[in-house]
Write an enzyme that holds these catalytic residues in place. Structure first.
Site, PDB file in Angstrom:
ATOM      1  N   LYS A 138       3.098   1.829  -9.400  1.00 50.59           N
ATOM      2  CA  LYS A 138       3.855   1.274  -8.256  1.00 50.59           C
ATOM      3  C   LYS A 138       4.786  -0.294  -8.535  1.00 50.59           C
ATOM      4  O   LYS A 138       5.315  -0.325  -8.818  1.00 50.59           O
ATOM      5  CB  LYS A 138       2.864   0.480  -7.366  1.00 50.59           C
ATOM      6  CG  LYS A 138       2.578   1.340  -6.021  1.00 50.59           C
ATOM      7  CD  LYS A 138       2.943   2.056  -4.843  1.00 50.59           C
ATOM      8  CE  LYS A 138       2.070   3.441  -4.936  1.00 50.59           C
ATOM      9  NZ  LYS A 138       0.578   2.887  -4.270  1.00 50.59           N
TER      10      LYS A 138
ATOM     11  N   TRP B 200      -4.703   3.045   3.143  1.00 54.95           N
ATOM     12  CA  TRP B 200      -5.300   3.263   2.128  1.00 54.95           C
ATOM     13  C   TRP B 200      -7.328   2.401   2.040  1.00 54.95           C
ATOM     14  O   TRP B 200      -7.705   3.212   1.558  1.00 54.95           O
ATOM     15  CB  TRP B 200      -4.759   2.583   1.016  1.00 54.95           C
ATOM     16  CG  TRP B 200      -3.190   2.903   0.933  1.00 54.95           C
ATOM     17  CD1 TRP B 200      -2.289   2.678   0.925  1.00 54.95           C
ATOM     18  CD2 TRP B 200      -3.060   4.198   0.379  1.00 54.95           C
ATOM     19  NE1 TRP B 200      -0.785   3.186   0.494  1.00 54.95           N
ATOM     20  CE2 TRP B 200      -1.400   4.832   0.281  1.00 54.95           C
ATOM     21  CE3 TRP B 200      -3.704   5.536  -0.007  1.00 54.95           C
ATOM     22  CZ2 TRP B 200      -0.972   5.434  -0.373  1.00 54.95           C
ATOM     23  CZ3 TRP B 200      -3.101   6.082  -0.526  1.00 54.95           C
ATOM     24  CH2 TRP B 200      -1.008   6.949  -0.764  1.00 54.95           C
TER      25      TRP B 200
ATOM     26  N   ASP C 194      -8.241  -3.259  -4.017  1.00 51.58           N
ATOM     27  CA  ASP C 194      -6.673  -2.119  -4.036  1.00 51.58           C
ATOM     28  C   ASP C 194      -5.848  -3.229  -4.097  1.00 51.58           C
ATOM     29  O   ASP C 194      -5.153  -3.687  -3.622  1.00 51.58           O
ATOM     30  CB  ASP C 194      -6.978  -0.951  -3.253  1.00 51.58           C
ATOM     31  CG  ASP C 194      -6.054  -0.677  -3.397  1.00 51.58           C
ATOM     32  OD1 ASP C 194      -5.277  -0.408  -4.581  1.00 51.58           O
ATOM     33  OD2 ASP C 194      -5.749   0.703  -2.479  1.00 51.58           O
TER      34      ASP C 194
HETATM   35  C1  LIG Z   1       0.046   4.191  -3.509  1.00 55.68           C
HETATM   36  C2  LIG Z   1      -1.039   3.511  -3.376  1.00 55.68           C
HETATM   37  C3  LIG Z   1      -3.004   3.790  -3.242  1.00 55.68           C
HETATM   38  C4  LIG Z   1      -2.290   6.081  -4.040  1.00 55.68           C
HETATM   39  O1  LIG Z   1      -2.376   5.598  -4.857  1.00 55.68           O
HETATM   40  P1  LIG Z   1      -2.805   6.704  -6.128  1.00 55.68           P
HETATM   41  O2  LIG Z   1      -2.495   6.696  -7.107  1.00 55.68           O
HETATM   42  O3  LIG Z   1      -1.622   8.007  -5.539  1.00 55.68           O
HETATM   43  O4  LIG Z   1      -4.063   7.774  -5.871  1.00 55.68           O
HETATM   44  C5  LIG Z   1      -3.966   3.327  -3.112  1.00 55.68           C
HETATM   45  N1  LIG Z   1      -3.646   2.392  -2.270  1.00 55.68           N
HETATM   46  C6  LIG Z   1      -2.457   1.691  -2.381  1.00 55.68           C
HETATM   47  C7  LIG Z   1      -2.206  -0.161  -2.269  1.00 55.68           C
HETATM   48  C8  LIG Z   1      -1.347   2.004  -2.728  1.00 55.68           C
HETATM   49  O5  LIG Z   1      -0.176   1.686  -2.453  1.00 55.68           O
END
Ligand SMILES: *Cc1c(COP(=O)(O)O)cnc(C)c1O
Length: 357
Positions: free
Chosen positions: A192, A101, A168
């Site tokens: 998540k 990511w 993030d």
């Molecule tokens: C799942 C995830 C993403 C991507 O998320 P999307 O909503 O599918 O774009 C980005 N960063 C982290 C840390 C993730 O766990």
């Protein structure tokens, strides 16, 4: 009746049962109106309070200081990889490369300016968090992925940085207290730890907006959405409603402090069993182990048992425990809604499998 299932999916993932039930009720009949929440205008007078309460709860739960706005957008966390540099990168940005990511976010940032990779753990397949590195003081921000969902590493305490952080937090938001004042921006895809897929929560520092020397497309400009309170265009109303239910649940359970305590206890149950059990070993350096995504593999001597453990665990009701293809083995994702009992059941399953040999 089916056997009890324990949902260890990495994302979309487990939600509290009452969140799902209450969201389902509003899908059938929103506030007793006889209409579904899916059938009404986002500008209907009943929806605004949903959005307002969700924003207020986010501010309350994370103790968001004055001067920050909370917005809900579509596009997932992945759109934020672009939107963050488009709005915040003036000349140069620093990125900590802790995996897939982080790499994706760096790729997008390069479209807008210089990107400095301050450190990477690529040398060990991202099984640890780099600790000693220089942060360029002339960079606009340091971007970090606080929880690396794929590899199971986590930065649980804000990095001491001379420049503002951007985080993030897709997979660990609301799982622990955060010092928001250290950040210019925090973003998280909801699927998540917060809601069904379809909405992203973004916390931005207002006075850092509008400084980037470029024309920003209207929909990508955070100011558009801050100014209109996430109502510039139609927001994802059902995912926002679902998020509201989760936020209420978190508050009722004692807030992010309680989530943190539970996460520590829950992860310990599983990590202790991984460390004790001769069949398994964790893949992550101990001090960097994530409380959200617990990654482990079979010990070399027992490698051929991988498939049979998977089958055994599946029979016992464990769902979604296959490791990401970049790591292999197993991953037990333990988000806020995972109970202590679920962790105990998982540890017991590992123990039972070992005893069977
Ligand atoms: C799942 C995830 C993403 C991507 O998320 P999307 O909503 O599918 O774009 C980005 N960063 C982290 C840390 C993730 O766990």
């Amino acid at each position: 009746m089916n056997m009890k299932k324990y949902n260890f999916n990495a994302g979309p993932s487990i939600l509290p049962r009452e969140v799902i039930e209450n969201t389902a009720k509003q899908i059938l009949d929103f506030n007793g109106s006889g209409l579904s929440i899916m059938e009404i205008s986002h500008r209907a007078k009943d929806f605004q309070p949903v959005l307002d309460e969700a924003v207020a709860l986010i501010k309350e739960l994370l103790s968001v200081p004055e001067g920050y706005s909370v917005i809900f957008l579509g596009g997932g966390a992945s759109l934020q990889f672009t939107q963050v540099p488009c709005n915040f990168l003036i000349k140069k940005a620093a990125y900590l490369n802790t995996g897939v990511w982080a790499k994706k976010s760096m790729k997008e940032a390069k479209l807008y300016g210089d990107v400095v990779e301050v450190a990477t753990s690529a040398d060990a397949n991202f099984t640890y968090i780099p600790k000693t590195f220089d942060i360029p003081t002339d960079a606009d921000y340091l971007h970090v992925t606080t929880n690396n969902t794929i590899y199971g590493t986590e930065i649980r305490k804000e990095i001491d940085s001379p420049i503002p952080l951007i985080g993030d937090m897709s997979s660990d938001i609301f799982s622990r207290p955060v010092d928001v004042s250290k950040y210019d921006c925090i973003y998280a895809g909801a699927q998540k730890n917060l809601a069904m897929a379809g909405v992203t929560v973004i916390i931005v520092k207002d006075d850092k907006l509008g400084r980037a020397p470029r024309q920003i497309p209207t929909m990508l400009d955070y100011r558009t959405h801050v100014d209109k309170g996430s109502m510039f265009n139609t927001p994802p109303v059902v995912p926002i409603y679902c998020a509201l239910e989760t936020l209420r649940w978190i508050k009722k359970c004692g807030g992010v402090e309680a989530m943190d305590k539970k996460a520590i206890e829950r992860a310990k149950i599983i990590y202790d069993e991984i460390d004790r059990n001769r069949l398994f070993r964790g893949t992550v350096k101990e001090e960097d182990r994530s409380l959200m995504n617990i990654c482990f593999v079979m010990n070399e001597d027992f490698a051929e048992l991988e498939k049979s453990f998977m089958e055994f665990a599946t029979q016992k009701g464990m769902v979604g425990i296959k490791g990401h293809r970049d790591v292999g083995g197993f991953r037990a994702s333990c988000y806020n809604a995972m109970s202590i009992e679920g962790a105990e059941a998982f540890a017991a399953c590992m123990k039972e499998f070992e005893a069977k040999l």
